[in-house]
Design an enzyme around this catalytic site. Structure first.
Site, PDB file in Angstrom:
ATOM      1  N   ASP A  96       0.844  -1.197   0.000  1.00 57.89           N
ATOM      2  CA  ASP A  96       0.000   0.000   0.000  1.00 57.89           C
ATOM      3  C   ASP A  96       0.882   1.250   0.000  1.00 57.89           C
ATOM      4  O   ASP A  96       1.591   1.511   0.976  1.00 57.89           O
ATOM      5  CB  ASP A  96      -0.880  -0.058   1.270  1.00 57.89           C
ATOM      6  CG  ASP A  96      -2.141   0.766   1.153  1.00 57.89           C
ATOM      7  OD1 ASP A  96      -2.136   1.767   0.418  1.00 57.89           O
ATOM      8  OD2 ASP A  96      -3.126   0.409   1.827  1.00 57.89           O
ATOM      9  N   GLU A 246      -6.812   3.990  -5.393  1.00 58.65           N
ATOM     10  CA  GLU A 246      -7.991   4.391  -4.630  1.00 58.65           C
ATOM     11  C   GLU A 246      -8.383   5.788  -5.088  1.00 58.65           C
ATOM     12  O   GLU A 246      -7.597   6.731  -4.960  1.00 58.65           O
ATOM     13  CB  GLU A 246      -7.684   4.403  -3.130  1.00 58.65           C
ATOM     14  CG  GLU A 246      -8.951   4.660  -2.318  1.00 58.65           C
ATOM     15  CD  GLU A 246      -8.676   5.201  -0.934  1.00 58.65           C
ATOM     16  OE1 GLU A 246      -9.513   4.991  -0.048  1.00 58.65           O
ATOM     17  OE2 GLU A 246      -7.630   5.833  -0.716  1.00 58.65           O
ATOM     18  N   HIS A 320     -11.216  -1.185   5.165  1.00 59.09           N
ATOM     19  CA  HIS A 320     -10.942  -0.706   6.525  1.00 59.09           C
ATOM     20  C   HIS A 320     -11.503   0.683   6.799  1.00 59.09           C
ATOM     21  O   HIS A 320     -11.339   1.193   7.895  1.00 59.09           O
ATOM     22  CB  HIS A 320      -9.426  -0.716   6.738  1.00 59.09           C
ATOM     23  CG  HIS A 320      -8.735   0.236   5.806  1.00 59.09           C
ATOM     24  ND1 HIS A 320      -8.671   0.032   4.442  1.00 59.09           N
ATOM     25  CD2 HIS A 320      -8.119   1.422   6.028  1.00 59.09           C
ATOM     26  CE1 HIS A 320      -8.045   1.039   3.870  1.00 59.09           C
ATOM     27  NE2 HIS A 320      -7.698   1.906   4.805  1.00 59.09           N
TER      28      HIS A 320
HETATM   29  O1  TEU Z   1      -8.784   6.736   2.456  1.00 59.66           O
HETATM   30  C1  TEU Z   1      -9.176   7.853   1.717  1.00 59.66           C
HETATM   31  C2  TEU Z   1     -10.496   8.316   1.969  1.00 59.66           C
HETATM   32  O2  TEU Z   1     -10.956   9.107   1.187  1.00 59.66           O
HETATM   33  C3  TEU Z   1     -11.191   7.806   3.179  1.00 59.66           C
HETATM   34  O3  TEU Z   1     -10.501   8.311   4.258  1.00 59.66           O
HETATM   35  C4  TEU Z   1     -12.592   8.240   3.174  1.00 59.66           C
HETATM   36  O4  TEU Z   1     -12.687   9.560   2.730  1.00 59.66           O
HETATM   37  C5  TEU Z   1     -13.164   8.229   4.530  1.00 59.66           C
HETATM   38  O5  TEU Z   1     -12.859   7.056   5.190  1.00 59.66           O
HETATM   39  C6  TEU Z   1     -14.657   8.339   4.402  1.00 59.66           C
HETATM   40  O6  TEU Z   1     -15.151   9.027   5.482  1.00 59.66           O
HETATM   41  C7  TEU Z   1      -7.456   6.400   2.435  1.00 59.66           C
HETATM   42  C8  TEU Z   1      -7.217   5.249   3.377  1.00 59.66           C
HETATM   43  O7  TEU Z   1      -7.913   4.128   2.940  1.00 59.66           O
HETATM   44  C9  TEU Z   1      -7.601   5.690   4.752  1.00 59.66           C
HETATM   45  O8  TEU Z   1      -7.510   4.646   5.688  1.00 59.66           O
HETATM   46  C10 TEU Z   1      -6.690   6.838   5.134  1.00 59.66           C
HETATM   47  O9  TEU Z   1      -7.092   7.354   6.378  1.00 59.66           O
HETATM   48  C11 TEU Z   1      -6.714   7.955   4.101  1.00 59.66           C
HETATM   49  O10 TEU Z   1      -6.613   7.477   2.768  1.00 59.66           O
HETATM   50  C12 TEU Z   1      -5.549   8.884   4.312  1.00 59.66           C
HETATM   51  O11 TEU Z   1      -4.363   8.253   3.942  1.00 59.66           O
END
Ligand code: TEU
Ligand code: CA
Length: 549
Positions: A96, A246, A320
């Protein structure tokens, strides 16, 4: 080219997967000890969430050193052994890469804070406007997206937590640094990469206030994002590996460009529109039942348009950052098993690559926390405060967290009915739902009718049936807003998939009833009744069936 179309990916949230050394925290050796479990599930790749050196404000999505393993999770030797042992079982790792931002503990950011101009240009520092932040943009974790640094009299951008400073991708030196990181892990023998919020990397030339939204329209799928991705892939030689981006608040058109093979960007991407159909007025922190009509329309549009344009989707309900799908779109009590299986059928037989998030394959549910002290996630604790400031009561705020908190998906993997669900011998870092005595991998291993065995069948079907991996897709009208159906086609073969999202018996159109009545059953979450499947024109609660037409 990797065989990602017939593959299934399993996502491991390392902190909650398996604790090997009794400190209450999952780790690399815990993953090693469960490789045969993954092999038995039949998956091809494992995406493991970040385990690099980090202060863990956002559980590893705040990286302080991309080249070092966080001692909390093990050593570099453990990591190398994990990759090697998995490879022997035919399982490849996807690591990741959190490249939109670094932790403010990263050496680069420390040098920037010390005023080194070279490293200040690694990040996005701007002057304030009349003593205020440069723009009114909001952080995705709440509050303004800029933080003031008195010693520099400048503000830095953080789209996420204040401890996650956004990198300046316009600076070619930053891009070279990140390519080095990829090469380093590629040399360790990984099979692919997941790129965190990678559609947010390209910021605008000019920073201006957003009077319509939180600022995202200025940096989402930004002006140079495709160019940056192509460069990253070409210069690191990862075009043949499996890659997933993502994509936060992205558009269909951009996802097509991110994944069309001729553009040489990524294998596939995650988008999240289907996981916002229960946000009231688009607000995650305002509760609403899922809008099923909208859910179906989103899948229809994305599936059909991606196929037409030659793009490729990642298929998923859980990760997650999301509450558990069975608690959200299913019924985690009366129809726990049926609805968990139905949700699996719906995504696993679609066009794209399915992702199984740890615990989903045994039907794990939301956490059921009732006290703010049980939550660990920085987003949850921030929003709890914000909701109270808005005037909600403690119990109202807890009700919202109970359905929306990311911790719902982060509780430890339920391995056994024994102490701490077999996850750890110590106190786990995050509480375990009461239901682990019933919902656990060991019990489901023994039960041939379990959700776990059902997932194994679906993973297998994708390998055996080219129509699932390669076929076209078209959504069908069912006569009910709560029943979704699509057909997959390849070289004269037609597979019809029908899924009910209803707790009641649902009537379906004559066309659907006819297909169900006459077709040969491939898989269903109900045992075949005396009558021919579906021939009476109804579907049972959360019934799912795939039939050859
Ligand atoms: O997630 C990006 C993200 O957009 C999410 O945080 C989403 O907006 C949020 O959960 C919805 O409320 C990624 C990762 O998957 C996340 O775990 C990280 O916190 C985030 O990026 C920052 O790196
Ligand atoms: Ca541990």
């Amino acid at each position: 080219m990797s065989n990602f179309k017939s593959s299934t990916v399993y996502q491991i949230y390392i902190k909650s997967f398996c604790d090997s050394n009794g400190d209450g925290i999952g780790d690399l050796n815990g993953i090693r000890s469960k490789l045969t479990y993954l092999k038995d599930l039949g998956i091809d790749y494992v995406w493991v969430t970040p385990f690099f050196r980090s202060p863990m404000n956002d559980n590893g999505y705040d990286v302080a050193d991309y080249y070092d393993v966080n001692p909390m999770f093990g050593t570099m030797a453990d990591c190398e052994a994990m990759i090697r042992e998995a490879k022997k079982l035919g399982i490849g790792f996807m690591f990741d890469m959190v490249f939109n931002h670094t932790s403010t503990d990263h050496e680069w950011f420390r040098k920037a804070l010390a005023g080194d101009p070279e490293y200040m240009d690694y990040y996005i520092f701007r002057d304030g406007v009349d003593g205020h932040a440069p723009t009114n943009w909001e952080s995705k974790f709440g509050g303004n997206a800029w933080e003031y640094v008195p010693s520099l009299d400048k503000w830095y951008l953080h789209l996420f937590d204040v401890s996650q400073a956004d990198l300046n991708w316009e600076n070619p030196r930053v891009r070279e640094e990140l390519k080095q990181v990829i090469r380093f892990w590629k040399d360790k023998g990984v099979s692919g990469f997941r790129f965190d919020v990678v559609n947010l990397i390209s910021k605008p030339a000019l920073f201006e206030d957003d009077y319509e939204g939180d600022g995202r329209r200025f940096y989402t799928d930004g002006r140079h994002v495709h160019e940056f991705l192509r460069e990253l892939v070409a210069d690191t030689g990862i075009g043949d590996m499996v890659t997933v981006g993502e994509m936060s608040s992205t558009s269909l058109d951009n996802c097509i460009r991110y994944t069309r093979p001729e553009d040489e960007e990524l294998s596939m991407c995650f988008s999240f529109h289907h996981l916002k159909v229960d946000y009231k007025d688009g607000d995650k922190w305002a509760l609403m039942k899922p809008d099923l009509g909208k859910l179906r329309d989103l899948f229809r549009t994305w599936q059909e348009e991606m196929e037409k344009a030659g793009g490729w989707n990642a298929l998923f309900w859980c990760n997650h950052d999301q509450p558990r799908a069975v608690s959200r779109f299913g019924d985690d009590r009366a129809y726990w098993k049926e609805s968990a299986k139905m949700l699996a059928v719906f995504t696993h037989l679609m066009r794209g690559t399915p992702y199984i998030y740890q615990g989903e394959e045994i039907g794990m549910t939301n956490a059921g926390f009732t006290d703010i002290g049980q939550y660990r996630d920085v987003e949850s604790t921030n929003y709890y405060r914000i909701l109270l400031e808005k005037g909600l009561s403690h119990s109202e705020a807890l009700e919202i967290l109970g359905q929306r908190s990311r911790d719902n998906g982060r509780t430890p993997m339920q391995w056994t009915a024994g102490d701490q669900a077999g996850f750890t011998s110590a106190q786990p870092w995050l509480g375990i739902p009461e239901n682990y005595r019933v919902i656990n991998a060991e019990a489901e291993e023994k039960d041939p009718d379990s959700i776990l065995h059902f997932y194994r069948s679906l993973v297998q079907l994708r390998k055996e049936q080219p129509v699932i991996a390669e076929g076209g897709i078209r959504f069908l009208d069912t006569g009910s807003d709560r029943v979704f159906a699509y057909e997959r086609t390849l070289e004269g073969q037609v597979l019809t998939v029908v899924c009910s999202f209803s707790t009641d018996t649902e009537e379906v159109s004559a066309q659907i009833a006819d297909r169900l009545g006459r077709g040969t059953l491939l898989i269903s979450n109900y045992k075949k009744p005396d009558r021919q499947q579906g021939s009476d024109g109804t579907l049972r609660p959360y019934e799912a069936a795939a039939v050859w037409s």
